[in-house]
Design a protein around this motif. Structure first.
Motif, PDB file in Angstrom:
ATOM      1  N   PRO A   1       0.822  -1.102   0.081  1.00 30.82           N
ATOM      2  CA  PRO A   1      -0.211   0.244  -0.038  1.00 30.82           C
ATOM      3  C   PRO A   1       0.933   1.177   0.104  1.00 30.82           C
ATOM      4  O   PRO A   1       0.554   2.226  -0.471  1.00 30.82           O
ATOM      5  N   ALA A   2       2.012   1.154   0.740  1.00 35.01           N
ATOM      6  CA  ALA A   2       2.724   2.531   0.788  1.00 35.01           C
ATOM      7  C   ALA A   2       3.137   2.713  -0.807  1.00 35.01           C
ATOM      8  O   ALA A   2       3.358   4.069  -1.096  1.00 35.01           O
ATOM      9  N   ALA A   3       3.670   1.721  -1.407  1.00 38.88           N
ATOM     10  CA  ALA A   3       4.360   1.926  -2.948  1.00 38.88           C
ATOM     11  C   ALA A   3       3.212   2.787  -3.516  1.00 38.88           C
ATOM     12  O   ALA A   3       3.348   3.406  -4.474  1.00 38.88           O
ATOM     13  N   THR A   4       2.050   2.339  -3.691  1.00 36.45           N
ATOM     14  CA  THR A   4       0.992   2.635  -4.630  1.00 36.45           C
ATOM     15  C   THR A   4      -0.122   3.513  -3.931  1.00 36.45           C
ATOM     16  O   THR A   4      -0.733   4.227  -4.675  1.00 36.45           O
ATOM     17  N   ALA A   5       0.023   4.064  -2.669  1.00 37.68           N
ATOM     18  CA  ALA A   5      -0.936   4.879  -2.232  1.00 37.68           C
ATOM     19  C   ALA A   5      -0.442   6.489  -2.475  1.00 37.68           C
ATOM     20  O   ALA A   5      -1.001   7.282  -2.011  1.00 37.68           O
ATOM     21  N   GLY A   6       0.933   6.537  -2.580  1.00 33.36           N
ATOM     22  CA  GLY A   6       1.490   7.640  -2.363  1.00 33.36           C
ATOM     23  C   GLY A   6       1.513   8.340  -1.021  1.00 33.36           C
ATOM     24  O   GLY A   6       1.155   9.799  -0.990  1.00 33.36           O
ATOM     25  N   SER A   7       1.365   7.942   0.015  1.00 32.72           N
ATOM     26  CA  SER A   7       1.217   8.342   1.299  1.00 32.72           C
ATOM     27  C   SER A   7       2.384   9.504   1.665  1.00 32.72           C
ATOM     28  O   SER A   7       2.034  10.146   2.565  1.00 32.72           O
ATOM     29  N   ASP A   8       3.502   9.406   0.835  1.00 36.81           N
ATOM     30  CA  ASP A   8       4.474  10.286   1.101  1.00 36.81           C
ATOM     31  C   ASP A   8       4.014  11.852   0.485  1.00 36.81           C
ATOM     32  O   ASP A   8       5.161  12.531   0.759  1.00 36.81           O
ATOM     33  N   GLY A   9       3.181  11.965  -0.098  1.00 36.79           N
ATOM     34  CA  GLY A   9       2.711  13.015  -0.833  1.00 36.79           C
ATOM     35  C   GLY A   9       3.586  13.497  -2.152  1.00 36.79           C
ATOM     36  O   GLY A   9       3.752  14.434  -2.734  1.00 36.79           O
ATOM     37  N   ARG A  10       4.208  12.256  -2.863  1.00 37.59           N
ATOM     38  CA  ARG A  10       4.809  12.253  -4.093  1.00 37.59           C
ATOM     39  C   ARG A  10       3.807  12.792  -5.237  1.00 37.59           C
ATOM     40  O   ARG A  10       4.272  12.899  -6.245  1.00 37.59           O
ATOM     41  N   PHE A  11       2.540  12.450  -5.038  1.00 37.68           N
ATOM     42  CA  PHE A  11       1.661  12.700  -6.499  1.00 37.68           C
ATOM     43  C   PHE A  11       0.642  14.000  -6.013  1.00 37.68           C
ATOM     44  O   PHE A  11       0.252  14.232  -4.674  1.00 37.68           O
ATOM     45  N   GLY A  12       0.317  14.666  -6.948  1.00 36.68           N
ATOM     46  CA  GLY A  12      -0.650  15.984  -6.815  1.00 36.68           C
ATOM     47  C   GLY A  12      -1.543  15.623  -7.995  1.00 36.68           C
ATOM     48  O   GLY A  12      -1.525  14.686  -8.803  1.00 36.68           O
TER      49      GLY A  12
ATOM     50  N   ASP B   1      -7.341   3.317  -8.086  1.00 36.24           N
ATOM     51  CA  ASP B   1      -8.077   4.557  -7.930  1.00 36.24           C
ATOM     52  C   ASP B   1      -7.078   5.518  -7.944  1.00 36.24           C
ATOM     53  O   ASP B   1      -6.268   5.928  -6.848  1.00 36.24           O
ATOM     54  N   PRO B   2      -6.923   6.361  -8.657  1.00 36.06           N
ATOM     55  CA  PRO B   2      -5.664   7.396  -8.719  1.00 36.06           C
ATOM     56  C   PRO B   2      -5.813   8.321  -7.599  1.00 36.06           C
ATOM     57  O   PRO B   2      -4.994   8.971  -7.366  1.00 36.06           O
ATOM     58  N   LEU B   3      -7.221   8.616  -7.177  1.00 32.73           N
ATOM     59  CA  LEU B   3      -7.394   9.471  -6.043  1.00 32.73           C
ATOM     60  C   LEU B   3      -6.556   9.056  -4.678  1.00 32.73           C
ATOM     61  O   LEU B   3      -6.105   9.945  -3.787  1.00 32.73           O
ATOM     62  N   GLY B   4      -6.284   7.669  -4.764  1.00 31.82           N
ATOM     63  CA  GLY B   4      -5.522   7.157  -3.652  1.00 31.82           C
ATOM     64  C   GLY B   4      -3.917   7.638  -3.732  1.00 31.82           C
ATOM     65  O   GLY B   4      -3.364   7.255  -2.700  1.00 31.82           O
ATOM     66  N   LEU B   5      -3.604   8.082  -4.944  1.00 32.64           N
ATOM     67  CA  LEU B   5      -2.257   8.452  -5.058  1.00 32.64           C
ATOM     68  C   LEU B   5      -2.147   9.780  -4.280  1.00 32.64           C
ATOM     69  O   LEU B   5      -0.972  10.331  -3.894  1.00 32.64           O
ATOM     70  N   LEU B   6      -3.235  10.460  -4.002  1.00 30.63           N
ATOM     71  CA  LEU B   6      -3.330  11.751  -3.325  1.00 30.63           C
ATOM     72  C   LEU B   6      -3.152  11.938  -1.883  1.00 30.63           C
ATOM     73  O   LEU B   6      -3.960  11.057  -1.274  1.00 30.63           O
ATOM     74  N   ARG B   7      -2.512  12.816  -1.381  1.00 27.61           N
ATOM     75  CA  ARG B   7      -2.748  12.966   0.278  1.00 27.61           C
ATOM     76  C   ARG B   7      -4.075  13.790   0.386  1.00 27.61           C
ATOM     77  O   ARG B   7      -3.935  15.020   0.300  1.00 27.61           O
ATOM     78  N   LEU B   8      -5.160  13.504   0.579  1.00 24.51           N
ATOM     79  CA  LEU B   8      -6.414  14.171   0.594  1.00 24.51           C
ATOM     80  C   LEU B   8      -6.777  14.768   2.162  1.00 24.51           C
ATOM     81  O   LEU B   8      -6.716  13.721   3.036  1.00 24.51           O
TER      82      LEU B   8
END
Length: 178
Positions: free
Chosen positions: A29-40, A161-168
């Motif tokens: 999950p950490a790799a695909t979720a972008g939990s570190d804010g790498r995606f916008g 779900d690409p929204l999972g890449l974002l830190r919402l």
């Protein structure tokens, strides 16, 4: 000095180990979720989501393998994260851009008229093209943004779900005082 056969076995073992580690990292999950804010967001300002991700039970079944984001024709489309442009062309009469990110993650953007060549390294927020109208199901111009993790020879690809890449940031309401 090791024999040539021993060297080949060692290289095969190293390659297999590297592939195994890549597969584990890509599916965590950490790799695909972008939990570190790498995606916008690929559109600015933050767009409304017109249609959400609807993953089919099987990859060959109908579904909606991305999200549709409200936009305007000619609007700038941005790379959601760091990566390399691996496709910029037409698929089924639609202009598409695909970016490969670390860990086997690939994001796709359509209908987008590319302004960046294949092979170009991009950073999060880099302009990759302009939004065109004509995406099915959208009354106005909208961006279909998809994400997937590539599997072995396209057999094991997993749509995300690409929204999972974002830190919402969750919406928090202040209490009303009488």
């Amino acid at each position: 000095m090791p024999s040539p056969n021993a060297l080949r076995r060692g290289r095969r073992l190293s390659s297999a180990l590297a592939l195994g580690i890549t597969a584990i990292v890509a599916t965590t999950p950490a790799a695909t979720a972008g939990s570190d804010g790498r995606f916008g967001w690929p559109l600015q300002p933050r767009p409304a989501v017109l249609r959400h991700f609807d993953k089919p039970a099987q990859n060959w079944l109908p579904g909606h393998r991305g999200v549709d984001l409200a936009g305007a024709e000619g609007q700038t489309v941005l790379a959601a994260g760091d990566g390399i442009v691996v496709f910029a062309g037409t698929v089924a009469d639609k202009p598409v851009v695909s970016i490969e990110h670390p860990g086997g993650l690939r994001t796709t953007y359509e209908p987008v008229r590319a302004e960046i060549p294949v092979g170009r390294r991009v950073g999060r927020g880099t302009r990759i093209g302009t939004l065109e109208s004509g995406h099915p199901g959208c009354a106005t111009a909208c961006l279909h943004w998809g994400a997937r993790v590539e599997g072995d020879r396209r057999r094991n690809r997993e749509y995300l779900d690409p929204l999972g890449l974002l830190r919402l940031t969750p919406l928090r309401l202040k209490p009303v005082r009488p």
